[in-house]
Design a protein around this motif. Sequence first.
Motif, PDB file in Angstrom:
ATOM      1  N   ARG A 248      28.683  42.866   9.467  1.00  0.00           N
ATOM      2  CA  ARG A 248      27.756  44.199   9.350  1.00  0.00           C
ATOM      3  C   ARG A 248      28.491  45.255  10.272  1.00  0.00           C
ATOM      4  NH1 ARG A 248      25.649  40.097   7.345  1.00  0.00           N
ATOM      5  NH2 ARG A 248      23.289  39.670   7.537  1.00  0.00           N
ATOM      6  N   PRO A 249      29.209  46.150   9.571  1.00  0.00           N
ATOM      7  CA  PRO A 249      29.837  47.383  10.665  1.00  0.00           C
ATOM      8  C   PRO A 249      28.851  47.914  11.554  1.00  0.00           C
ATOM      9  CG  PRO A 249      29.451  48.162   8.323  1.00  0.00           C
ATOM     10  CD  PRO A 249      28.935  46.746   8.334  1.00  0.00           C
ATOM     11  N   ARG A 250      29.247  48.426  12.673  1.00  0.00           N
ATOM     12  CA  ARG A 250      28.534  49.293  13.673  1.00  0.00           C
ATOM     13  C   ARG A 250      28.081  50.510  12.816  1.00  0.00           C
ATOM     14  NH1 ARG A 250      27.929  47.647  18.727  1.00  0.00           N
ATOM     15  NH2 ARG A 250      29.486  46.098  19.461  1.00  0.00           N
ATOM     16  N   GLN A 251      26.855  50.797  12.723  1.00  0.00           N
ATOM     17  CA  GLN A 251      26.382  52.219  12.318  1.00  0.00           C
ATOM     18  C   GLN A 251      26.743  53.498  13.246  1.00  0.00           C
ATOM     19  OE1 GLN A 251      22.177  51.668  11.267  1.00  0.00           O
ATOM     20  NE2 GLN A 251      22.670  50.554   9.508  1.00  0.00           N
ATOM     21  N   ALA A 252      27.354  54.535  12.521  1.00  0.00           N
ATOM     22  CA  ALA A 252      27.571  55.569  13.392  1.00  0.00           C
ATOM     23  C   ALA A 252      26.448  56.284  13.742  1.00  0.00           C
ATOM     24  CB  ALA A 252      28.287  56.341  12.625  1.00  0.00           C
ATOM     25  N   PHE A 253      26.070  56.941  14.871  1.00  0.00           N
ATOM     26  CA  PHE A 253      24.915  57.708  15.359  1.00  0.00           C
ATOM     27  C   PHE A 253      25.440  59.147  15.515  1.00  0.00           C
ATOM     28  CE2 PHE A 253      22.228  59.211  18.734  1.00  0.00           C
ATOM     29  CZ  PHE A 253      21.021  59.090  18.200  1.00  0.00           C
ATOM     30  N   ALA A 254      26.435  59.507  16.146  1.00  0.00           N
ATOM     31  CA  ALA A 254      26.754  60.914  16.427  1.00  0.00           C
ATOM     32  C   ALA A 254      26.933  61.512  15.040  1.00  0.00           C
ATOM     33  CB  ALA A 254      28.156  61.102  17.164  1.00  0.00           C
ATOM     34  N   GLY A 255      26.402  62.737  14.741  1.00  0.00           N
ATOM     35  CA  GLY A 255      26.499  63.509  13.889  1.00  0.00           C
ATOM     36  C   GLY A 255      25.463  63.322  12.520  1.00  0.00           C
ATOM     37  N   THR A 256      24.548  62.459  12.635  1.00  0.00           N
ATOM     38  CA  THR A 256      23.671  61.753  11.680  1.00  0.00           C
ATOM     39  C   THR A 256      22.440  62.626  12.028  1.00  0.00           C
ATOM     40  OG1 THR A 256      22.808  60.055  13.321  1.00  0.00           O
ATOM     41  CG2 THR A 256      24.672  59.366  11.831  1.00  0.00           C
ATOM     42  N   ASP A 257      21.740  62.507  10.923  1.00  0.00           N
ATOM     43  CA  ASP A 257      20.202  63.294  11.098  1.00  0.00           C
ATOM     44  C   ASP A 257      19.264  62.345  11.973  1.00  0.00           C
ATOM     45  OD1 ASP A 257      21.168  64.822   8.885  1.00  0.00           O
ATOM     46  OD2 ASP A 257      19.564  64.123   7.488  1.00  0.00           O
ATOM     47  N   ARG A 258      19.514  61.174  12.265  1.00  0.00           N
ATOM     48  CA  ARG A 258      18.665  60.438  13.201  1.00  0.00           C
ATOM     49  C   ARG A 258      19.020  61.153  14.659  1.00  0.00           C
ATOM     50  NH1 ARG A 258      19.818  54.634  15.515  1.00  0.00           N
ATOM     51  NH2 ARG A 258      18.144  54.668  17.091  1.00  0.00           N
ATOM     52  N   GLU A 259      20.352  61.314  14.781  1.00  0.00           N
ATOM     53  CA  GLU A 259      20.805  62.022  16.071  1.00  0.00           C
ATOM     54  C   GLU A 259      19.983  63.450  16.005  1.00  0.00           C
ATOM     55  OE1 GLU A 259      24.562  63.140  18.602  1.00  0.00           O
ATOM     56  OE2 GLU A 259      24.432  63.679  16.427  1.00  0.00           O
ATOM     57  N   MET A 260      19.847  63.903  15.067  1.00  0.00           N
ATOM     58  CA  MET A 260      19.327  65.741  15.200  1.00  0.00           C
ATOM     59  C   MET A 260      17.920  65.392  15.492  1.00  0.00           C
ATOM     60  SD  MET A 260      19.707  68.392  15.481  1.00  0.00           S
ATOM     61  CE  MET A 260      21.455  68.975  15.322  1.00  0.00           C
ATOM     62  N   ARG A 261      17.199  64.533  14.879  1.00  0.00           N
ATOM     63  CA  ARG A 261      15.958  64.368  14.895  1.00  0.00           C
ATOM     64  C   ARG A 261      15.610  63.956  16.240  1.00  0.00           C
ATOM     65  NH1 ARG A 261      12.421  62.463  10.653  1.00  0.00           N
ATOM     66  NH2 ARG A 261      11.618  60.893  11.939  1.00  0.00           N
ATOM     67  N   GLY A 262      16.301  63.110  17.190  1.00  0.00           N
ATOM     68  CA  GLY A 262      16.096  62.973  18.510  1.00  0.00           C
ATOM     69  C   GLY A 262      16.376  64.078  19.259  1.00  0.00           C
ATOM     70  N   LYS A 263      17.182  64.982  19.085  1.00  0.00           N
ATOM     71  CA  LYS A 263      17.295  66.033  19.726  1.00  0.00           C
ATOM     72  C   LYS A 263      16.261  67.193  19.755  1.00  0.00           C
ATOM     73  CE  LYS A 263      22.570  66.156  19.788  1.00  0.00           C
ATOM     74  NZ  LYS A 263      23.794  67.096  19.351  1.00  0.00           N
ATOM     75  N   ILE A 264      15.749  67.028  18.306  1.00  0.00           N
ATOM     76  CA  ILE A 264      14.485  68.068  18.366  1.00  0.00           C
ATOM     77  C   ILE A 264      13.410  67.702  18.889  1.00  0.00           C
ATOM     78  CG2 ILE A 264      13.239  69.147  16.486  1.00  0.00           C
ATOM     79  CD1 ILE A 264      15.343  69.086  14.373  1.00  0.00           C
ATOM     80  N   MET A 265      13.318  66.307  19.019  1.00  0.00           N
ATOM     81  CA  MET A 265      12.069  65.703  19.548  1.00  0.00           C
ATOM     82  C   MET A 265      12.108  65.774  21.067  1.00  0.00           C
ATOM     83  SD  MET A 265       9.725  64.363  17.399  1.00  0.00           S
ATOM     84  CE  MET A 265       8.879  63.626  18.813  1.00  0.00           C
ATOM     85  N   ALA A 266      13.331  65.589  21.550  1.00  0.00           N
ATOM     86  CA  ALA A 266      13.582  65.883  22.973  1.00  0.00           C
ATOM     87  C   ALA A 266      13.268  67.328  23.379  1.00  0.00           C
ATOM     88  CB  ALA A 266      14.980  65.641  23.434  1.00  0.00           C
ATOM     89  N   ALA A 267      13.610  68.314  22.642  1.00  0.00           N
ATOM     90  CA  ALA A 267      13.109  69.623  22.974  1.00  0.00           C
ATOM     91  C   ALA A 267      11.640  69.844  22.726  1.00  0.00           C
ATOM     92  CB  ALA A 267      13.909  70.555  21.863  1.00  0.00           C
ATOM     93  N   LEU A 268      10.887  69.042  21.863  1.00  0.00           N
ATOM     94  CA  LEU A 268       9.599  69.289  21.593  1.00  0.00           C
ATOM     95  C   LEU A 268       8.816  68.781  22.664  1.00  0.00           C
ATOM     96  CD1 LEU A 268       9.046  68.822  17.926  1.00  0.00           C
ATOM     97  CD2 LEU A 268       9.284  71.065  19.132  1.00  0.00           C
ATOM     98  N   ARG A 269       9.425  67.465  23.354  1.00  0.00           N
ATOM     99  CA  ARG A 269       8.794  66.970  24.415  1.00  0.00           C
ATOM    100  C   ARG A 269       8.673  67.886  25.607  1.00  0.00           C
ATOM    101  NH1 ARG A 269      11.335  62.280  22.197  1.00  0.00           N
ATOM    102  NH2 ARG A 269      12.969  62.481  23.713  1.00  0.00           N
ATOM    103  N   GLY A 270       9.710  68.723  25.873  1.00  0.00           N
ATOM    104  CA  GLY A 270       9.911  69.385  27.214  1.00  0.00           C
ATOM    105  C   GLY A 270       9.137  70.880  27.028  1.00  0.00           C
ATOM    106  N   ALA A 271       8.609  71.134  26.069  1.00  0.00           N
ATOM    107  CA  ALA A 271       7.906  72.342  25.995  1.00  0.00           C
ATOM    108  C   ALA A 271       6.688  72.188  25.213  1.00  0.00           C
ATOM    109  CB  ALA A 271       8.867  73.454  25.470  1.00  0.00           C
ATOM    110  N   SER A 272       5.737  73.392  25.431  1.00  0.00           N
ATOM    111  CA  SER A 272       4.435  73.242  24.499  1.00  0.00           C
ATOM    112  C   SER A 272       4.863  73.559  22.957  1.00  0.00           C
ATOM    113  CB  SER A 272       3.565  74.299  25.162  1.00  0.00           C
ATOM    114  OG  SER A 272       4.135  75.567  25.196  1.00  0.00           O
ATOM    115  N   GLN A 273       6.082  74.482  22.955  1.00  0.00           N
ATOM    116  CA  GLN A 273       6.300  74.746  21.397  1.00  0.00           C
ATOM    117  C   GLN A 273       7.729  75.338  21.524  1.00  0.00           C
ATOM    118  OE1 GLN A 273       3.460  77.365  19.785  1.00  0.00           O
ATOM    119  NE2 GLN A 273       4.716  79.196  20.372  1.00  0.00           N
TER     120      GLN A 273
END
Length: 313
Positions: A248-273
């Motif tokens: 099982r190779p290590r799965q890349a995280f940087a540059g993936t959609d999963r990383e971007m979804r996490g960044k968007i969720m972090a922004a949404l958690r920090g503001a009302s919108q």
Amino acid sequence: MGYGPEVPRSPAAPAVDPAAPAALTAGSVEAVISWFAEQARDLPWRSPEASPWAILVSEIMLQQTPVVRVLPRWLEWMERWPHPADLADAPTAEVLRAWDRLGYPRRALRLQECARAIVREHGGVVPRGEQALRALPGIGEYTAAAVTAFAHHDRAVVVDTNIRRVLARAATGRALPAPSYSAAERRLATAVLPEAREQSVAWNQAVMELGALVCTARAPRCAQCPLADGRCAWVAAGRPAAPEGEARPRQAFAGTDREMRGKIMAALRGASQVESADLDRLDPADPARVARCRDSLVADGLAVREGSALRLP
């Protein structure tokens, strides 16, 4: 993972399939349980006082997430929402904020849906039995078996990644289990599971912990393993490497959609919108990626469109 009461001792031998390799004997089972009695981590969801709900929450949080990240979040959740009714009544936006960066935030939504079903259909009490548990939102085969064993202390075939790896090595001599859980693995796990109820719970706890701490995927510490002394088929075979294509190779995280979804969720958690234009700045070089991830979060119920902005549900 690996929850339940104090580790019991019993002379009862496990029901081992006669066709199973000799590595999986009653002595092997007892050796692993004895090891766990001395080496188990002191985790709050293993406390005898931990409720079935507390254990269910821990199981959902621990999916694909290490204990070190789960522990502080679990403690906060149990302080805030100690019963299913508490989480069921909570604003979904607050649930997602409390989930924070635990990863795979859809688990938070499923957990709240599960809490609501427990309140609506079971009077706020986690139901007993794998069939009843699997009828709850977000509860699959593994989680139902784990809650049955670790919360209700009933006999259940618990098989996670760690247990699969230990059984593959000790019983079949393979470095790693097959990529997908097979019927043969299920038969083996069922055959090894002790018949006695308390002993079966102890085995599930112990073999899971062994895989997490000692029989790890990349750096197994065989010298510390209770099965290394002639009881592990993989060690006896000279610890052969996994066949080419099965490692099982290590799965890349940087540059993936999963990383971007996490960044968007972090922004949404920090503001009302958050305005979509502000989210585009998360990756100015690839606005299509940001838009794709925005849309996927809305589709998953993790975000809501409010005009040109996004907010938590």
